[in-house]
Design a protein around this motif. Structure first.
Motif, PDB file in Angstrom:
ATOM      1  N   LEU A   1       6.645   4.905   3.509  1.00  0.00           N
ATOM      2  CA  LEU A   1       7.164   3.697   2.871  1.00  0.00           C
ATOM      3  C   LEU A   1       8.354   3.147   3.643  1.00  0.00           C
ATOM      4  CD1 LEU A   1       7.314   1.656   0.597  1.00  0.00           C
ATOM      5  CD2 LEU A   1       8.496   3.366  -0.800  1.00  0.00           C
ATOM      6  N   ALA A   2       9.233   4.036   4.067  1.00  0.00           N
ATOM      7  CA  ALA A   2      10.397   3.601   4.842  1.00  0.00           C
ATOM      8  C   ALA A   2       9.969   2.942   6.143  1.00  0.00           C
ATOM      9  CB  ALA A   2      11.305   4.797   5.125  1.00  0.00           C
TER      10      ALA A   2
ATOM     11  N   VAL B   1       5.410  14.065  -1.349  1.00  0.00           N
ATOM     12  CA  VAL B   1       6.349  13.018  -1.735  1.00  0.00           C
ATOM     13  C   VAL B   1       7.185  12.596  -0.539  1.00  0.00           C
ATOM     14  CG1 VAL B   1       8.327  12.447  -3.192  1.00  0.00           C
ATOM     15  CG2 VAL B   1       6.431  13.777  -4.123  1.00  0.00           C
ATOM     16  N   TYR B   2       7.650  13.561   0.241  1.00  0.00           N
ATOM     17  CA  TYR B   2       8.473  13.223   1.402  1.00  0.00           C
ATOM     18  C   TYR B   2       7.673  12.477   2.453  1.00  0.00           C
ATOM     19  CZ  TYR B   2      11.791  16.287  -0.799  1.00  0.00           C
ATOM     20  OH  TYR B   2      12.649  16.850  -1.694  1.00  0.00           O
ATOM     21  N   GLU B   3       6.422  12.849   2.614  1.00  0.00           N
ATOM     22  CA  GLU B   3       5.568  12.141   3.570  1.00  0.00           C
ATOM     23  C   GLU B   3       5.359  10.699   3.120  1.00  0.00           C
ATOM     24  OE1 GLU B   3       1.082  12.465   5.530  1.00  0.00           O
ATOM     25  OE2 GLU B   3       1.827  14.028   4.191  1.00  0.00           O
TER      26      GLU B   3
ATOM     27  N   THR C   1       0.828  -1.206   0.000  1.00  0.00           N
ATOM     28  CA  THR C   1       0.000   0.000   0.000  1.00  0.00           C
ATOM     29  C   THR C   1       0.859   1.251   0.000  1.00  0.00           C
ATOM     30  OG1 THR C   1      -1.772  -1.151   1.189  1.00  0.00           O
ATOM     31  CG2 THR C   1      -1.779   1.262   1.257  1.00  0.00           C
ATOM     32  N   ALA C   2       1.914   1.228   0.821  1.00  0.00           N
ATOM     33  CA  ALA C   2       2.814   2.384   0.894  1.00  0.00           C
ATOM     34  C   ALA C   2       3.534   2.606  -0.424  1.00  0.00           C
ATOM     35  CB  ALA C   2       3.824   2.186   2.026  1.00  0.00           C
ATOM     36  N   LEU C   3       3.892   1.521  -1.119  1.00  0.00           N
ATOM     37  CA  LEU C   3       4.529   1.649  -2.433  1.00  0.00           C
ATOM     38  C   LEU C   3       3.589   2.337  -3.421  1.00  0.00           C
ATOM     39  CD1 LEU C   3       6.327  -1.789  -2.853  1.00  0.00           C
ATOM     40  CD2 LEU C   3       7.416   0.450  -3.050  1.00  0.00           C
ATOM     41  N   ASP C   4       2.313   1.919  -3.420  1.00  0.00           N
ATOM     42  CA  ASP C   4       1.335   2.532  -4.325  1.00  0.00           C
ATOM     43  C   ASP C   4       1.170   4.018  -4.018  1.00  0.00           C
ATOM     44  OD1 ASP C   4       0.891   0.164  -5.639  1.00  0.00           O
ATOM     45  OD2 ASP C   4      -0.830  -0.406  -4.409  1.00  0.00           O
ATOM     46  N   ARG C   5       1.095   4.360  -2.724  1.00  0.00           N
ATOM     47  CA  ARG C   5       0.935   5.762  -2.342  1.00  0.00           C
ATOM     48  C   ARG C   5       2.165   6.572  -2.721  1.00  0.00           C
ATOM     49  NH1 ARG C   5      -1.594   4.877   3.760  1.00  0.00           N
ATOM     50  NH2 ARG C   5      -3.697   4.281   3.104  1.00  0.00           N
TER      51      ARG C   5
ATOM     52  N   ASP D   1      14.660  -2.196  -5.629  1.00  0.00           N
ATOM     53  CA  ASP D   1      14.348  -2.082  -4.211  1.00  0.00           C
ATOM     54  C   ASP D   1      14.232  -0.626  -3.833  1.00  0.00           C
ATOM     55  OD1 ASP D   1      16.921  -1.111  -3.877  1.00  0.00           O
ATOM     56  OD2 ASP D   1      17.742  -3.114  -3.575  1.00  0.00           O
ATOM     57  N   LEU D   2      14.107  -0.392  -2.554  1.00  0.00           N
ATOM     58  CA  LEU D   2      13.848   0.963  -2.080  1.00  0.00           C
ATOM     59  C   LEU D   2      15.012   1.898  -2.299  1.00  0.00           C
ATOM     60  CD1 LEU D   2      11.845   0.362   1.193  1.00  0.00           C
ATOM     61  CD2 LEU D   2      11.054   0.638  -1.140  1.00  0.00           C
TER      62      LEU D   2
END
Length: 227
Positions: free
Chosen positions: A48-49, A41-43, A21-25, A210-211
């Motif tokens: 995601l992190a 974007v930073y939020e 979900t965090a990846l999609d957001r 990856d991240l």
């Protein structure tokens, strides 16, 4: 870790879904970004992190496995935030490093500034330290950053710290020692730009996404110079 303290398989699965979900957001925020310093974007990046970190920990605790995710960042080195919940003031501390890659170009630009000021190209612009003083006195730090190659400079690492405060400082209060009393516990957030992120990216497998690949997108271009 005892079996009683281990997370359940359902908890690990839920953490994995949270990462998805965090990846999609995060992707949606990047696609809609309004500029390099878009707070959305930073939020999304921070969310995601955090989700990836939770998943990594639960996966290890339950299955003794790890993920390929690595999110280098300065926040891991900072103590827990201890500043006011509702700050009435803030300080922004910024550092940008440059290498003087082309001294002759640097001095030539300074001589042009002197000539335009009807002072003539004097001895001040004929030295590197004198040329730096002229150029940084003539141009805003943001303009130096955006045009650094024109001035014979090569970008190095940079960082931006945002510190919370109860009240604004009194005029002239910290001018003599502007960077000597930084309380890490009052750092709300910080953003770093470094070639080390590129090196970490290069060390990964060609087929892996990856991240680490997202780090460069989320690095904040600093707003001003550390002067």
């Amino acid at each position: 870790m005892s079996d009683a303290a281990q997370p359940t398989a359902a908890e690990v699965r839920a953490a994995a879904e949270a990462v998805k979900t965090a990846l999609d957001r995060h992707l949606a925020a990047v696609e809609r970004r309004t500029g390099e310093d878009d707070p959305t974007v930073y939020e999304a990046f921070n969310e995601l992190a955090a989700a990836a970190e939770v998943y990594d920990e639960l996966l290890y605790d339950r299955y003794d496995e790890v993920t390929p995710f690595e999110i280098p960042g300065a926040e891991d080195s900072l103590p827990p935030y201890e500043g006011p919940e509702e700050p009435n003031a803030l300080s922004v501390l910024i550092r940008r490093d440059y290498a003087v890659a082309e001294p002759q170009r640097l001095m030539a630009q300074a001589q042009r500034v002197e000539a335009a000021d009807d002072e003539g190209a004097g001895e001040v612009a004929g030295t590197v330290h004198g040329a730096l003083g002229i150029l940084f006195g003539e141009f805003e730090a943001d303009e130096i950053a955006s045009r650094h190659k024109e001035f014979g400079l090569e970008e190095g690492d940079s960082t931006l710290w945002v510190l919370a405060a109860e009240e604004p400082a009194e005029p002239g209060e910290w001018l003599e020692t502007p960077f000597d009393q930084v309380d890490p516990g009052r750092v709300v957030c910080r953003f770093d730009v470094s070639s080390v992120f590129d090196e970490l990216d290069d060390d990964g497998d060609d087929g892996d996404e990856d991240l680490v690949d997202d780090i460069e997108d989320e690095e904040l271009e600093p707003l001003d110079a550390d002067r």
